[in-house]
Design a protein around this motif. Structure first.
Motif, PDB file in Angstrom:
ATOM      1  N   LEU A 175      44.431  42.272  46.158  1.00 45.52           N
ATOM      2  CA  LEU A 175      44.427  40.981  46.842  1.00 45.52           C
ATOM      3  C   LEU A 175      42.996  40.531  47.136  1.00 45.52           C
ATOM      4  O   LEU A 175      42.641  39.366  46.922  1.00 45.52           O
ATOM      5  N   LEU A 176      42.167  41.449  47.584  1.00 43.37           N
ATOM      6  CA  LEU A 176      40.776  41.105  47.871  1.00 43.37           C
ATOM      7  C   LEU A 176      40.023  40.760  46.589  1.00 43.37           C
ATOM      8  O   LEU A 176      39.238  39.804  46.562  1.00 43.37           O
ATOM      9  N   ALA A 177      40.273  41.514  45.524  1.00 44.57           N
ATOM     10  CA  ALA A 177      39.599  41.236  44.256  1.00 44.57           C
ATOM     11  C   ALA A 177      39.991  39.877  43.709  1.00 44.57           C
ATOM     12  O   ALA A 177      39.204  39.213  43.019  1.00 44.57           O
ATOM     13  N   SER A 178      41.204  39.423  44.031  1.00 44.53           N
ATOM     14  CA  SER A 178      41.668  38.122  43.530  1.00 44.53           C
ATOM     15  C   SER A 178      40.881  36.969  44.138  1.00 44.53           C
ATOM     16  O   SER A 178      40.956  35.838  43.657  1.00 44.53           O
ATOM     17  N   THR A 179      40.111  37.237  45.204  1.00 40.67           N
ATOM     18  CA  THR A 179      39.292  36.194  45.811  1.00 40.67           C
ATOM     19  C   THR A 179      37.961  36.013  45.080  1.00 40.67           C
ATOM     20  O   THR A 179      37.199  35.097  45.398  1.00 40.67           O
ATOM     21  N   GLY A 180      37.669  36.928  44.145  1.00 40.61           N
ATOM     22  CA  GLY A 180      36.395  36.874  43.442  1.00 40.61           C
ATOM     23  C   GLY A 180      35.312  37.695  44.088  1.00 40.61           C
ATOM     24  O   GLY A 180      34.167  37.675  43.638  1.00 40.61           O
ATOM     25  N   SER A 181      35.653  38.435  45.142  1.00 39.85           N
ATOM     26  CA  SER A 181      34.673  39.248  45.862  1.00 39.85           C
ATOM     27  C   SER A 181      34.915  40.729  45.631  1.00 39.85           C
ATOM     28  O   SER A 181      36.052  41.167  45.421  1.00 39.85           O
ATOM     29  N   GLN A 182      33.845  41.482  45.706  1.00 47.84           N
ATOM     30  CA  GLN A 182      33.913  42.936  45.669  1.00 47.84           C
ATOM     31  C   GLN A 182      33.298  43.446  46.966  1.00 47.84           C
ATOM     32  O   GLN A 182      32.099  43.348  47.173  1.00 47.84           O
ATOM     33  N   ILE A 183      34.128  43.984  47.856  1.00 49.75           N
ATOM     34  CA  ILE A 183      33.613  44.473  49.132  1.00 49.75           C
ATOM     35  C   ILE A 183      33.706  45.990  49.181  1.00 49.75           C
ATOM     36  O   ILE A 183      34.413  46.617  48.384  1.00 49.75           O
ATOM     37  N   ASP A 184      32.998  46.578  50.125  1.00 50.92           N
ATOM     38  CA  ASP A 184      32.874  48.032  50.176  1.00 50.92           C
ATOM     39  C   ASP A 184      34.167  48.685  50.657  1.00 50.92           C
ATOM     40  O   ASP A 184      35.062  48.025  51.199  1.00 50.92           O
ATOM     41  N   PRO A 185      34.293  50.008  50.445  1.00 56.83           N
ATOM     42  CA  PRO A 185      35.521  50.715  50.828  1.00 56.83           C
ATOM     43  C   PRO A 185      35.875  50.567  52.310  1.00 56.83           C
ATOM     44  O   PRO A 185      37.057  50.495  52.658  1.00 56.83           O
ATOM     45  N   ARG A 186      34.861  50.520  53.177  1.00 55.55           N
ATOM     46  CA  ARG A 186      35.166  50.344  54.596  1.00 55.55           C
ATOM     47  C   ARG A 186      35.848  49.005  54.828  1.00 55.55           C
ATOM     48  O   ARG A 186      36.798  48.907  55.597  1.00 55.55           O
ATOM     49  N   GLY A 187      35.334  47.961  54.173  1.00 52.51           N
ATOM     50  CA  GLY A 187      35.938  46.640  54.305  1.00 52.51           C
ATOM     51  C   GLY A 187      37.375  46.621  53.831  1.00 52.51           C
ATOM     52  O   GLY A 187      38.247  46.027  54.469  1.00 52.51           O
ATOM     53  N   VAL A 188      37.636  47.291  52.700  1.00 52.72           N
ATOM     54  CA  VAL A 188      39.001  47.366  52.182  1.00 52.72           C
ATOM     55  C   VAL A 188      39.900  48.072  53.195  1.00 52.72           C
ATOM     56  O   VAL A 188      41.025  47.635  53.463  1.00 52.72           O
ATOM     57  N   GLY A 189      39.403  49.162  53.777  1.00 51.34           N
ATOM     58  CA  GLY A 189      40.191  49.903  54.757  1.00 51.34           C
ATOM     59  C   GLY A 189      40.526  49.080  55.978  1.00 51.34           C
ATOM     60  O   GLY A 189      41.644  49.172  56.516  1.00 51.34           O
ATOM     61  N   LEU A 190      39.598  48.240  56.428  1.00 52.65           N
ATOM     62  CA  LEU A 190      39.862  47.394  57.594  1.00 52.65           C
ATOM     63  C   LEU A 190      40.913  46.340  57.284  1.00 52.65           C
ATOM     64  O   LEU A 190      41.808  46.068  58.104  1.00 52.65           O
ATOM     65  N   TYR A 191      40.840  45.737  56.105  1.00 47.48           N
ATOM     66  CA  TYR A 191      41.875  44.776  55.714  1.00 47.48           C
ATOM     67  C   TYR A 191      43.227  45.468  55.566  1.00 47.48           C
ATOM     68  O   TYR A 191      44.277  44.894  55.896  1.00 47.48           O
ATOM     69  N   ARG A 192      43.204  46.691  55.078  1.00 43.16           N
ATOM     70  CA  ARG A 192      44.461  47.418  54.937  1.00 43.16           C
ATOM     71  C   ARG A 192      45.135  47.617  56.285  1.00 43.16           C
ATOM     72  O   ARG A 192      46.354  47.480  56.421  1.00 43.16           O
ATOM     73  N   ARG A 193      44.339  47.901  57.309  1.00 47.76           N
ATOM     74  CA  ARG A 193      44.893  48.065  58.654  1.00 47.76           C
ATOM     75  C   ARG A 193      45.474  46.752  59.164  1.00 47.76           C
ATOM     76  O   ARG A 193      46.523  46.729  59.817  1.00 47.76           O
TER      77      ARG A 193
END
Length: 296
Positions: A175-193
């Motif tokens: 879902l995050l990649a579909s925005t055109g952005s690549q964010i770090d693993p910590r960022g992915v983990g926060l969105y997952r929460r």
């Protein structure tokens, strides 16, 4: 979300406070000293989206960053005030009751639309609209949000089901990649929460179900404050052309493109985004002419 469980390692939690201001119980992060800069996140995010940008801006300003109603740690007081105009009214009340008088407003995505809505009524010095959601969402978000919003109207169990089915690391990353952005693993983990939390999902879907920008777009010419539209070259959620059209409608609009970045540009390159925001404010305050280039 549960602050006792999730707040212990929440980004910038040392600046967090909870404020009761009708109709919601707000989670707000306030940091720094100087003129007030109001920082507004987009739909589906929270203050974690500004985990790196907020400290950079707080070097010069008192930065006030609330979680939007029903999202993050802000408890929703009513389901009926999640649209653009009501949220702007409630944020204005929150600021007024706590003595925060914003000189500048910075909003990302849907937060950019709220920033412009506030500028219709507040005598702010400037507005920065980062990949502002001033039309329909594109890509996966453009398909997903409206469908889920309609389902929410029919079945209140939708947020719980979405949170259960969509909070895997791969699905959140996609879902995050579909925005055109690549964010770090910590960022992915926060969105997952966030995505795993039923109340946050419900708040986001209520916002999208009530989201209307037509009234704002018809009154953009009434905004007298200078507005910077930051557009990311790789944004797959909000086409840069949306900002170009909006900039032509405001009285004093400027466009700067962010090459190589996506919808979550401020999470990918917080230093670069902070630099553009601060340079714009400096130009406003010192009457410097805008840059000739497109921000490259």
């Amino acid at each position: 979300m549960d602050w006792a469980k999730d707040g212990r390692d929440w980004p910038n939690n040392e600046h967090s406070r909870f404020v009761a201001c009708r109709p919601h119980r707000w989670h707000v992060q306030a940091a720094g000293e100087g003129p007030v800069l109001l920082l507004l996140h987009g739909a589906g995010g929270a203050t974690q989206s500004f985990r790196d940008l907020l400290p950079l801006l707080a070097r010069r300003f008192t930065v006030v960053a609330p979680d939007l109603p029903g999202q993050g740690f802000t408890s929703l007081g009513t389901r009926q005030r999640c649209g653009l105009a009501p949220m702007a009214e409630d944020i204005a009340r929150l600021c007024e009751e706590n003595g925060w008088r914003p000189h500048h407003i910075v909003g990302h995505s849907a937060g950019g639309a709220i920033a412009l809505q506030l500028a219709l009524h507040w005598p702010v010095k400037s507005v920065v609209c980062l990949n502002g959601a001033l039309g329909t969402f594109e890509g996966l978000a453009g398909w997903l949000f409206p469908v889920l919003a309609k389902l929410l109207a029919m079945n209140p169990l939708v947020p719980r089901l979405f949170a259960r089915l969509s909070s895997t690391e791969k699905r959140v990353s996609d879902l995050l990649a579909s925005t055109g952005s690549q964010i770090d693993p910590r960022g992915v983990g926060l969105y997952r929460r966030l995505v795993a939390d039923r109340a946050h999902v419900e708040g986001t879907l209520l916002m999208m179900a009530q989201w209307r920008v037509e009234g704002l777009m018809s009154r953009l010419d009434r905004i007298s404050a200078p507005v910077l539209f930051l557009t990311a070259e790789n944004d797959r959620s909000v086409p840069p052309a949306t900002s170009v059209l909006a900039a032509a409608k405001v009285q004093d609009g400027e466009i700067v493109e962010l090459p190589g970045l996506g919808h979550l540009a401020h999470e990918e390159a917080p230093e670069r985004v902070a630099e553009e925001i601060l340079a714009f404010i400096d130009r406003i305050e010192t009457k410097k002419p805008p840059k000739v280039s497109g921000g490259s």
